[in-house]
Design a protein around this motif. Structure first.
Motif, PDB file in Angstrom:
ATOM      1  N   ILE A 137       0.559  -1.198  -0.174  1.00  0.00           N
ATOM      2  CA  ILE A 137      -0.286  -0.296  -0.271  1.00  0.00           C
ATOM      3  C   ILE A 137       0.914   1.225   0.160  1.00  0.00           C
ATOM      4  CG2 ILE A 137      -1.414   1.538   1.058  1.00  0.00           C
ATOM      5  CD1 ILE A 137      -2.828  -1.504   2.432  1.00  0.00           C
ATOM      6  N   PRO A 138       1.166   2.202  -0.934  1.00  0.00           N
ATOM      7  CA  PRO A 138       0.511   0.811  -2.342  1.00  0.00           C
ATOM      8  C   PRO A 138       0.888   0.846  -2.925  1.00  0.00           C
ATOM      9  CG  PRO A 138       2.082   3.845  -2.636  1.00  0.00           C
ATOM     10  CD  PRO A 138       2.319   3.048  -0.921  1.00  0.00           C
ATOM     11  N   LEU A 139      -0.176  -0.245  -4.107  1.00  0.00           N
ATOM     12  CA  LEU A 139       0.150  -0.772  -4.989  1.00  0.00           C
ATOM     13  C   LEU A 139       1.004  -0.451  -6.453  1.00  0.00           C
ATOM     14  CD1 LEU A 139      -2.178  -3.014  -5.551  1.00  0.00           C
ATOM     15  CD2 LEU A 139      -3.570  -1.699  -6.650  1.00  0.00           C
ATOM     16  N   ASP A 140       1.342  -1.583  -6.642  1.00  0.00           N
ATOM     17  CA  ASP A 140       2.367  -1.484  -7.720  1.00  0.00           C
ATOM     18  C   ASP A 140       1.888  -0.237  -9.098  1.00  0.00           C
ATOM     19  OD1 ASP A 140       1.181  -3.360  -9.158  1.00  0.00           O
ATOM     20  OD2 ASP A 140       2.603  -4.515  -9.393  1.00  0.00           O
ATOM     21  N   ARG A 141       0.783  -1.051  -9.182  1.00  0.00           N
ATOM     22  CA  ARG A 141       0.185   0.877 -10.235  1.00  0.00           C
ATOM     23  C   ARG A 141      -0.670   1.649  -9.713  1.00  0.00           C
ATOM     24  NH1 ARG A 141      -5.086   1.404 -12.150  1.00  0.00           N
ATOM     25  NH2 ARG A 141      -5.145   2.130 -15.049  1.00  0.00           N
ATOM     26  N   VAL A 142       0.089   3.070  -9.244  1.00  0.00           N
ATOM     27  CA  VAL A 142      -0.248   4.129  -8.540  1.00  0.00           C
ATOM     28  C   VAL A 142       0.385   5.053  -9.529  1.00  0.00           C
ATOM     29  CG1 VAL A 142       1.549   4.885  -7.676  1.00  0.00           C
ATOM     30  CG2 VAL A 142      -0.304   4.283  -6.568  1.00  0.00           C
ATOM     31  N   ASP A 143      -0.924   6.326  -9.890  1.00  0.00           N
ATOM     32  CA  ASP A 143      -0.826   7.237 -10.250  1.00  0.00           C
ATOM     33  C   ASP A 143      -0.272   8.296  -9.512  1.00  0.00           C
ATOM     34  OD1 ASP A 143      -0.893   9.366 -12.127  1.00  0.00           O
ATOM     35  OD2 ASP A 143      -3.452   9.926 -12.281  1.00  0.00           O
ATOM     36  N   TRP A 144       1.484   8.223  -9.840  1.00  0.00           N
ATOM     37  CA  TRP A 144       1.828   8.853  -8.466  1.00  0.00           C
ATOM     38  C   TRP A 144       3.404   8.373  -9.036  1.00  0.00           C
ATOM     39  CZ3 TRP A 144      -1.849   7.371  -5.521  1.00  0.00           C
ATOM     40  CH2 TRP A 144      -1.469   6.523  -3.868  1.00  0.00           C
ATOM     41  N   HIS A 145       4.374   9.265  -8.745  1.00  0.00           N
ATOM     42  CA  HIS A 145       5.939   9.130  -8.701  1.00  0.00           C
ATOM     43  C   HIS A 145       6.202   7.807  -7.867  1.00  0.00           C
ATOM     44  CE1 HIS A 145       9.772   8.451 -10.710  1.00  0.00           C
ATOM     45  NE2 HIS A 145      10.299   8.961  -9.722  1.00  0.00           N
ATOM     46  N   HIS A 146       6.861   6.413  -8.145  1.00  0.00           N
ATOM     47  CA  HIS A 146       7.399   5.788  -7.021  1.00  0.00           C
ATOM     48  C   HIS A 146       7.889   6.576  -6.438  1.00  0.00           C
ATOM     49  CE1 HIS A 146       5.690   1.878  -9.125  1.00  0.00           C
ATOM     50  NE2 HIS A 146       4.590   2.548  -8.904  1.00  0.00           N
ATOM     51  N   TYR A 147       8.090   6.466  -5.740  1.00  0.00           N
ATOM     52  CA  TYR A 147       9.792   7.774  -4.813  1.00  0.00           C
ATOM     53  C   TYR A 147      10.252   6.939  -3.500  1.00  0.00           C
ATOM     54  CZ  TYR A 147       8.332  12.585  -6.637  1.00  0.00           C
ATOM     55  OH  TYR A 147       8.088  13.144  -7.368  1.00  0.00           O
ATOM     56  N   GLY A 148      11.059   7.043  -3.128  1.00  0.00           N
ATOM     57  CA  GLY A 148      11.924   6.345  -1.705  1.00  0.00           C
ATOM     58  C   GLY A 148      12.670   6.781  -0.916  1.00  0.00           C
ATOM     59  N   GLY A 149      12.671   6.426  -0.043  1.00  0.00           N
ATOM     60  CA  GLY A 149      13.774   7.362   1.003  1.00  0.00           C
ATOM     61  C   GLY A 149      13.094   8.060   2.439  1.00  0.00           C
ATOM     62  N   ILE A 150      13.725   7.884   3.345  1.00  0.00           N
ATOM     63  CA  ILE A 150      13.683   8.612   4.607  1.00  0.00           C
ATOM     64  C   ILE A 150      13.281  10.634   4.149  1.00  0.00           C
ATOM     65  CG2 ILE A 150      13.920   9.292   7.284  1.00  0.00           C
ATOM     66  CD1 ILE A 150      16.423   7.442   6.661  1.00  0.00           C
ATOM     67  N   ILE A 151      11.419  10.067   4.089  1.00  0.00           N
ATOM     68  CA  ILE A 151      10.930  11.528   3.689  1.00  0.00           C
ATOM     69  C   ILE A 151      10.546  12.471   5.038  1.00  0.00           C
ATOM     70  CG2 ILE A 151      10.431  10.243   1.902  1.00  0.00           C
ATOM     71  CD1 ILE A 151       7.225  10.798   3.131  1.00  0.00           C
ATOM     72  N   ARG A 152      10.439  11.602   5.811  1.00  0.00           N
ATOM     73  CA  ARG A 152      10.246  13.091   7.249  1.00  0.00           C
ATOM     74  C   ARG A 152      11.273  13.220   7.699  1.00  0.00           C
ATOM     75  NH1 ARG A 152       3.662  12.542   6.682  1.00  0.00           N
ATOM     76  NH2 ARG A 152       3.068  13.020   4.599  1.00  0.00           N
TER      77      ARG A 152
END
Ligand code: ADA
Length: 566
Positions: A137-152
């Motif tokens: 969650i989110p799924l592999d099919r999703v309408d935004w970029h597949h971001y990664g990282g320590i975001i906060r």
């Protein structure tokens, strides 16, 4: 920056933000090679925290495992609380080579308490994995970029032997005399080896209203339940968002939060705040920017809100995941209404019965509600977005989700965004029905809105939900910023987008059962072009402003319509 106000006056806290050592692990070798204890420093680069790695050169499309490392200096031997406010996907955390634990889900905080951490230097290592699959969650099919990282941010807190774990406020507000029966709950945790007596003091806006002593046995967790009455409070609403600073001091520790007093109800297809019907005029906003990804900077949050308020909005749908706590603080301060949800986006029939999805969805909802329970701005929880909700399996999952949400919070509304409004079998589970439809873009044309609404009302009556308020939770079309001309029905032109939105809003505001609108969307966002190959420029271009927040023609058209509605 985590909150817009000081949460602790006594507790010593520092942010571990800044440069960390970072290495990608595309073959997933790090665990076998003990990188948690022997981090491959020689091959590492530096990476800012908070940030999305995709915004760094060469890492735009990287999806998979990546490791972070930082050394931390403990100033004295002390119990220590380590809080991660957002790590995308899977996170495994290690301290000095020892595994502290695991967390799944990118948008809510998780923590570790280290009872007696020794003074001196410590090594913190985090293994993250943002791989999007069929059971994430989110799924592999999703309408935004597949971001990664320590975001906060990551927080390092020195704790006294007895500390406050959380603070939860409930209240009954009588609108007639603006009196409040306030119920407070807090957990005190003892890490002490002996019985400890603690002085408690509760205050509101620095005026103490309750003091007493409690005693905690070694290792005990004590739940405090307190009550008090307040007379003649100032209400929180869109026009005057009055907030009160609640503080609990317990011995050498303290914790503050902010409260706003308001009522929320639905009645005859309307949403009532403080007893009065409100029309929610809003946008969907991704907390995303091409330069920062999901690690959205605080100053831009307030600028986004300036632009959104100038548009005439009083409402934001936080599509499609819990936004930063700082952003919600700003909403509290500005009196903006918020719909909050987890990224349960577009789940098809094939995955609805997946146990992992089910458990993760419940856990993520739990964490979101726990984090934001005291927020005045949150008026509704969204249970799902565009799942397959025409089947018994869809019904079972929405039942589980709405059931959990209601068991955790009876003070707010429950909603969900359906893309099958004329076939949906879950509508009776919501207080407010959210509808996503794209006439003039994915189907039909924008003159079809009145007919669609008429059909929906007929369908709603067959389901016994004809008196529930409707929020048109997504509608719109794409426009490439600057693509202007004489042809006002040309796809991707600013004129055509404005025509869609004008037609939609004019129809919605003429319908007494439409209690709110959330345009798709506020700003253009990076999309996932591996799945959505038609996303021109690599962006979902349905923003009324582009990704750099420059207004399209539709911004001014919507502003005129929104500002004309009381
Ligand atoms: C859906 C979805 C949005 C976005 C939109 C679109 O309604 O909920 O996240 O993808 O479609 O632009 O197609």
């Amino acid at each position: 920056m985590i909150r817009a106000f000081t949460q602790h006056r006594l507790r010593n806290t520092q942010l571990l933000d800044g440069q960390w050592d970072f290495i990608t692990d595309p073959e997933d070798q790090g665990l076998a090679a003990n990188w948690f204890a022997n981090f491959p420093l020689a091959e590492a680069r530096s990476m800012h925290v908070p940030a999305c790695w995709n915004n760094e050169i060469g890492l735009y499309s990287y999806e998979g495992v990546a490791w972070y490392r930082k050394t931390v200096e403990a100033r004295r031997t002390s119990p220590t609380r380590l809080v991660f406010h957002g790590v995308l996907g899977h996170a495994e955390v290690y301290l000095d080579g020892q595994r502290l634990g695991y967390h799944y889900g990118g948008f809510s905080p998780f923590e570790f308490v280290l009872p007696g951490l020794a003074q001196g230097r410590h090594e913190l290592v985090v293994r993250t994995d943002n791989t999007h699959t069929r059971d994430t969650i989110p799924l592999d099919r999703v309408d935004w970029h597949h971001y990664g990282g320590i975001i906060r941010s990551v927080e390092w807190q020195e704790l006294p032997a007895v500390y406050i774990r959380n603070l939860k406020a409930d209240y009954d507000l009588q609108l007639a005399d603006r009196s409040v029966a306030l119920r407070l709950q807090a957990e005190l945790v003892s890490l002490a080896a002996e019985t400890t007596e603690i002085d408690l003091e509760w205050s509101l806006d620095d005026r103490a209203f309750l003091s007493r002593k409690v005693s905690l046995a070694p290792g005990q967790t004590l739940t405090l339940n307190e009550q008090t009455r307040l007379a003649d409070v100032k209400l929180w609403d869109n026009a005057s968002p009055n907030l009160y600073l609640l503080r609990l001091q317990a011995g050498e520790d303290d914790l503050c939060d902010r409260l706003g007093f308001r009522t929320i109800e639905v009645k005859d297809a309307q949403i009532l705040i403080n007893g009065r019907p409100v029309l929610l005029k809003g946008v969907n906003r991704h907390e995303e920017h091409p330069e920062w990804g999901f690690a959205f900077p605080p100053r831009l949050m307030s600028k986004d809100l300036d632009i959104i308020q100038k548009l005439g909005c009083n409402f934001i749908r936080g599509s499609h995941y819990p936004n930063s706590q700082y952003f919600l603080d700003l909403l509290d301060e500005r009196g903006l209404f918020f719909w909050e949800e987890i990224p349960l986006w577009g789940y098809p029939q094939a995955v609805l019965t997946d146990r992992k999805i089910h458990d993760r969805a419940l856990q993520m909802n739990r964490e979101m509600i726990e984090r934001d329970y005291n927020r005045a701005c949150v008026i509704m929880w969204g249970a799902q977005n565009e799942m397959e909700t025409r089947t018994p399996e869809g019904l079972a999952l929405v039942e589980a989700l709405t059931g959990l949400i209601r068991s955790l919070d009876t003070t707010r509304l429950v909603t969900g965004a359906t893309m099958y409004p004329l076939e949906d079998v879950t509508l009776h589970l919501y207080d407010v029905i959210g509808i996503n439809q794209y006439y003039g873009w994915y189907k039909g044309n924008y003159q079809d809105w009145p007919e669609f609404l008429a059909q929906f009302h007929t369908y709603a009556a067959t389901k016994g939900v004809e008196n529930r308020p409707i929020i048109m939770s997504e509608f719109g079309g794409a426009a490439i910023y600057g693509s202007r001309g004489w042809e006002d029905d040309r796809l991707f032109s600013e004129e055509y987008q404005a025509n869609i939105l004008r037609a939609a809003l004019t129809t919605f505001f003429a319908d007494p059962k439409v209690a709110g609108t959330a345009i798709w969307q506020y700003a253009d966002i990076r999309s996932d072009t591996r799945t959505f190959r038609d996303r021109a420029r690599g962006f979902n271009n349905k923003g009324v402003v582009n990704e750099y927040r420059q207004p399209k023609h539709s911004y001014w058209v919507v502003q005129q319509i929104y500002q004309a509605q009381a």
